[in-house]
Scaffold this motif. Structure first.
Motif, PDB file in Angstrom:
ATOM      1  N   ALA A 114       0.825  -1.211   0.000  1.00  0.00           N
ATOM      2  CA  ALA A 114       0.000   0.000   0.000  1.00  0.00           C
ATOM      3  C   ALA A 114       0.857   1.258   0.000  1.00  0.00           C
ATOM      4  CB  ALA A 114      -0.918  -0.002   1.217  1.00  0.00           C
ATOM      5  N   SER A 115       2.026   1.194   0.615  1.00  0.00           N
ATOM      6  CA  SER A 115       2.892   2.370   0.682  1.00  0.00           C
ATOM      7  C   SER A 115       3.458   2.756  -0.676  1.00  0.00           C
ATOM      8  CB  SER A 115       4.036   2.125   1.679  1.00  0.00           C
ATOM      9  OG  SER A 115       4.834   1.033   1.267  1.00  0.00           O
ATOM     10  N   SER A 116       3.302   1.872  -1.667  1.00  0.00           N
ATOM     11  CA  SER A 116       3.758   2.189  -3.026  1.00  0.00           C
ATOM     12  C   SER A 116       2.762   3.085  -3.741  1.00  0.00           C
ATOM     13  CB  SER A 116       3.922   0.910  -3.854  1.00  0.00           C
ATOM     14  OG  SER A 116       4.762  -0.037  -3.258  1.00  0.00           O
ATOM     15  N   CYS A 117       1.495   3.019  -3.306  1.00  0.00           N
ATOM     16  CA  CYS A 117       0.400   3.655  -4.054  1.00  0.00           C
ATOM     17  C   CYS A 117       0.103   5.083  -3.613  1.00  0.00           C
ATOM     18  CB  CYS A 117      -0.862   2.804  -3.930  1.00  0.00           C
ATOM     19  SG  CYS A 117      -0.656   1.101  -4.513  1.00  0.00           S
ATOM     20  N   ALA A 118      -0.426   5.851  -4.533  1.00  0.00           N
ATOM     21  CA  ALA A 118      -0.826   7.227  -4.260  1.00  0.00           C
ATOM     22  C   ALA A 118      -2.035   7.237  -3.322  1.00  0.00           C
ATOM     23  CB  ALA A 118      -1.173   7.925  -5.580  1.00  0.00           C
ATOM     24  N   PRO A 119      -2.343   8.376  -2.706  1.00  0.00           N
ATOM     25  CA  PRO A 119      -3.492   8.455  -1.797  1.00  0.00           C
ATOM     26  C   PRO A 119      -4.774   7.945  -2.437  1.00  0.00           C
ATOM     27  CG  PRO A 119      -2.171  10.431  -1.631  1.00  0.00           C
ATOM     28  CD  PRO A 119      -1.612   9.655  -2.787  1.00  0.00           C
ATOM     29  N   GLY A 120      -5.557   7.177  -1.671  1.00  0.00           N
ATOM     30  CA  GLY A 120      -6.821   6.658  -2.150  1.00  0.00           C
ATOM     31  C   GLY A 120      -6.719   5.316  -2.836  1.00  0.00           C
ATOM     32  N   LEU A 121      -5.499   4.794  -2.985  1.00  0.00           N
ATOM     33  CA  LEU A 121      -5.295   3.533  -3.691  1.00  0.00           C
ATOM     34  C   LEU A 121      -4.683   2.480  -2.777  1.00  0.00           C
ATOM     35  CD1 LEU A 121      -3.673   4.890  -6.993  1.00  0.00           C
ATOM     36  CD2 LEU A 121      -6.102   4.533  -6.524  1.00  0.00           C
ATOM     37  N   GLY A 122      -5.156   1.244  -2.908  1.00  0.00           N
ATOM     38  CA  GLY A 122      -4.577   0.117  -2.184  1.00  0.00           C
ATOM     39  C   GLY A 122      -3.834  -0.768  -3.164  1.00  0.00           C
ATOM     40  N   CYS A 123      -3.010  -1.666  -2.669  1.00  0.00           N
ATOM     41  CA  CYS A 123      -2.228  -2.564  -3.512  1.00  0.00           C
ATOM     42  C   CYS A 123      -2.814  -3.968  -3.412  1.00  0.00           C
ATOM     43  CB  CYS A 123      -0.765  -2.556  -3.053  1.00  0.00           C
ATOM     44  SG  CYS A 123       0.371  -3.480  -4.109  1.00  0.00           S
ATOM     45  N   ARG A 177      -5.130   0.002  -6.915  1.00  0.00           N
ATOM     46  CA  ARG A 177      -6.509   0.227  -7.322  1.00  0.00           C
ATOM     47  C   ARG A 177      -7.238   1.056  -6.261  1.00  0.00           C
ATOM     48  NH1 ARG A 177      -8.073  -5.602 -10.230  1.00  0.00           N
ATOM     49  NH2 ARG A 177      -7.107  -5.046 -12.221  1.00  0.00           N
ATOM     50  N   PRO A 178      -8.240   1.871  -6.659  1.00  0.00           N
ATOM     51  CA  PRO A 178      -8.948   2.739  -5.711  1.00  0.00           C
ATOM     52  C   PRO A 178      -9.702   1.949  -4.638  1.00  0.00           C
ATOM     53  CG  PRO A 178      -9.363   3.417  -7.980  1.00  0.00           C
ATOM     54  CD  PRO A 178      -8.700   2.072  -8.043  1.00  0.00           C
ATOM     55  N   TYR A 179      -9.589   2.426  -3.389  1.00  0.00           N
ATOM     56  CA  TYR A 179     -10.406   1.847  -2.316  1.00  0.00           C
ATOM     57  C   TYR A 179     -11.868   2.221  -2.569  1.00  0.00           C
ATOM     58  CZ  TYR A 179      -6.194   1.185   0.601  1.00  0.00           C
ATOM     59  OH  TYR A 179      -4.984   0.782   1.103  1.00  0.00           O
ATOM     60  N   VAL A 207     -11.704  -2.831  -3.361  1.00  0.00           N
ATOM     61  CA  VAL A 207     -11.158  -1.903  -4.344  1.00  0.00           C
ATOM     62  C   VAL A 207     -12.014  -1.923  -5.609  1.00  0.00           C
ATOM     63  CG1 VAL A 207      -8.758  -2.037  -3.536  1.00  0.00           C
ATOM     64  CG2 VAL A 207      -9.599  -3.702  -5.217  1.00  0.00           C
ATOM     65  N   CYS A 208     -11.799  -0.944  -6.475  1.00  0.00           N
ATOM     66  CA  CYS A 208     -12.531  -0.855  -7.735  1.00  0.00           C
ATOM     67  C   CYS A 208     -11.804  -1.680  -8.793  1.00  0.00           C
ATOM     68  CB  CYS A 208     -12.623   0.596  -8.183  1.00  0.00           C
ATOM     69  SG  CYS A 208     -13.430   1.697  -6.985  1.00  0.00           S
ATOM     70  N   ILE A 209     -12.500  -2.659  -9.380  1.00  0.00           N
ATOM     71  CA  ILE A 209     -11.884  -3.537 -10.356  1.00  0.00           C
ATOM     72  C   ILE A 209     -12.673  -3.564 -11.660  1.00  0.00           C
ATOM     73  CG2 ILE A 209     -11.049  -4.965  -8.453  1.00  0.00           C
ATOM     74  CD1 ILE A 209     -13.037  -7.116  -9.346  1.00  0.00           C
ATOM     75  N   PRO A 210     -12.035  -3.936 -12.769  1.00  0.00           N
ATOM     76  CA  PRO A 210     -12.754  -4.019 -14.047  1.00  0.00           C
ATOM     77  C   PRO A 210     -13.759  -5.167 -14.023  1.00  0.00           C
ATOM     78  CG  PRO A 210     -10.378  -3.903 -14.389  1.00  0.00           C
ATOM     79  CD  PRO A 210     -10.592  -4.183 -12.930  1.00  0.00           C
ATOM     80  N   PRO A 211     -14.949  -4.974 -14.596  1.00  0.00           N
ATOM     81  CA  PRO A 211     -15.943  -6.059 -14.655  1.00  0.00           C
ATOM     82  C   PRO A 211     -15.649  -6.976 -15.836  1.00  0.00           C
ATOM     83  CG  PRO A 211     -16.844  -4.126 -15.697  1.00  0.00           C
ATOM     84  CD  PRO A 211     -15.475  -3.722 -15.166  1.00  0.00           C
ATOM     85  N   SER A 212     -16.227  -8.157 -15.827  1.00  0.00           N
ATOM     86  CA  SER A 212     -16.050  -9.070 -16.956  1.00  0.00           C
ATOM     87  C   SER A 212     -17.123  -8.850 -18.028  1.00  0.00           C
ATOM     88  CB  SER A 212     -16.094 -10.523 -16.479  1.00  0.00           C
ATOM     89  OG  SER A 212     -17.286 -10.790 -15.765  1.00  0.00           O
ATOM     90  N   ASN A 213     -18.137  -8.018 -17.704  1.00  0.00           N
ATOM     91  CA  ASN A 213     -19.202  -7.707 -18.671  1.00  0.00           C
ATOM     92  C   ASN A 213     -19.814  -8.975 -19.276  1.00  0.00           C
ATOM     93  OD1 ASN A 213     -18.970  -4.815 -18.468  1.00  0.00           O
ATOM     94  ND2 ASN A 213     -17.086  -4.962 -19.649  1.00  0.00           N
ATOM     95  N   CYS A 214     -20.189  -9.880 -18.388  1.00  0.00           N
ATOM     96  CA  CYS A 214     -20.777 -11.146 -18.812  1.00  0.00           C
ATOM     97  C   CYS A 214     -22.261 -10.968 -19.147  1.00  0.00           C
ATOM     98  CB  CYS A 214     -20.615 -12.185 -17.702  1.00  0.00           C
ATOM     99  SG  CYS A 214     -21.212 -11.611 -16.090  1.00  0.00           S
ATOM    100  N   THR A 215     -22.884 -12.035 -19.596  1.00  0.00           N
ATOM    101  CA  THR A 215     -24.313 -12.020 -19.933  1.00  0.00           C
ATOM    102  C   THR A 215     -25.107 -12.709 -18.835  1.00  0.00           C
ATOM    103  OG1 THR A 215     -23.831 -12.082 -22.306  1.00  0.00           O
ATOM    104  CG2 THR A 215     -26.055 -12.712 -21.620  1.00  0.00           C
TER     105      THR A 215
END
Length: 267
Positions: free
Chosen positions: A118-127, A138-140, A173-181
């Motif tokens: 986490a200390s690698s990331c900018a404010p608001g982001l977790g590892c 990625r954003p918390y 954290v905020c992650i990309p979706p798979s956009n499934c059906t």
């Protein structure tokens, strides 16, 4: 399976509903299928904790993450390069008793950049770990899952610092979706099912719960959780009542449900 005996319009009791998923979730490290959210709509636990009721509150570590200004322990000042900016931010770190949120020096890595902790990331982001030996910032999303950037959604993922453990600690954290059906899990990894994960109808493969029609959330594959009722409702293909139990019809046009899909309701 007993048919639901309540009647509602497509945009009625569904107002705020969530999809399938376990309570805490178990973020996957080899793909972008997140897990465990209650939801598609507000990913809020039907029985929120008294500490404020944030989604995934038990994964956010309390402390600076439990306040309204969760990421607000940042201090203005000068960074090592003499550029103005925050020097301290709220980060979730692993402790013996679980994830713990503390104010600490922020890093400079931005979203999706490789990190070590986490200390690698900018404010608001977790590892978080996304694959074998690979972690990114990625954003918390402890306070407002719907605040995730467009094209992402809130889900628990393995904390990079604990990724080598048999059961890594999870952080939201905020992650990309798979956009499934919906109602077609063929494209989802084994054990996952397609569900609505945001109020705009975004879908992704997640770990299903066990609740079926009229049962408490979290819900099984093919069902969605009506938050205000804490009951699972059945998804269906719009215009096809054959998906629904006897005596029910597929009601489409409800907010948060993708086009061509609906919810089984009373006639």
């Amino acid at each position: 399976m007993t048919a639901c005996n309540m009647s509602f319009s497509a945009g009625d009791a569904l107002g705020e509903f969530s999809g399938i998923g376990g309570n805490k979730g178990e973020g996957t490290s080899g793909d972008n299928s997140g897990t465990g959210a209650y939801g598609p709509v507000d990913v809020t636990d039907p029985t929120p904790p008294p500490s404020g009721g944030y989604p995934f509150a038990d994964l956010c570590g309390g402390g600076c993450m439990s306040d309204d200004g969760a990421l607000g322990c940042s201090l203005s000042g000068k960074d090592p390069d003499d550029e103005p900016g925050p020097r301290v931010s709220c980060q979730i770190v692993p402790e013996s008793d679980g994830p713990t949120a503390v104010c600490m020096m922020a890093g400079s890595k931005q979203a999706e950049e490789v990190c070590v902790s986490a200390s690698s990331c900018a404010p608001g982001l977790g590892c978080v770990a996304i694959g074998a030996g690979v972690s990114v910032c990625r954003p918390y999303c402890c306070n407002d899952p719907e605040a995730c950037p467009s094209g992402t959604y809130c889900a628990p993922m393995p904390m990079a610092e604990d990724s080598a453990s048999p059961e890594p600690m999870q952080i939201p954290v905020c992650i990309p979706p798979s956009n499934c059906t919906l109602l077609d899990d063929a494209a989802c990894p084994d054990g996952l099912s397609c569900a609505i994960v945001r109020t705009n109808g975004t879908t992704s493969c997640v770990t299903p719960g066990e609740g079926e029609l009229d049962e408490p959330c979290p819900c099984a594959a093919g069902y969605v959780c009506a938050k205000e009722l804490n009951k699972c409702l059945q998804l269906c293909h719009a215009g096809s009542n054959s998906d629904c139990p006897a005596g029910m019809i597929c009601q489409s046009g409800s907010g948060g449900v993708p086009p061509n899909f609906g919810i089984c309701g009373g006639k």
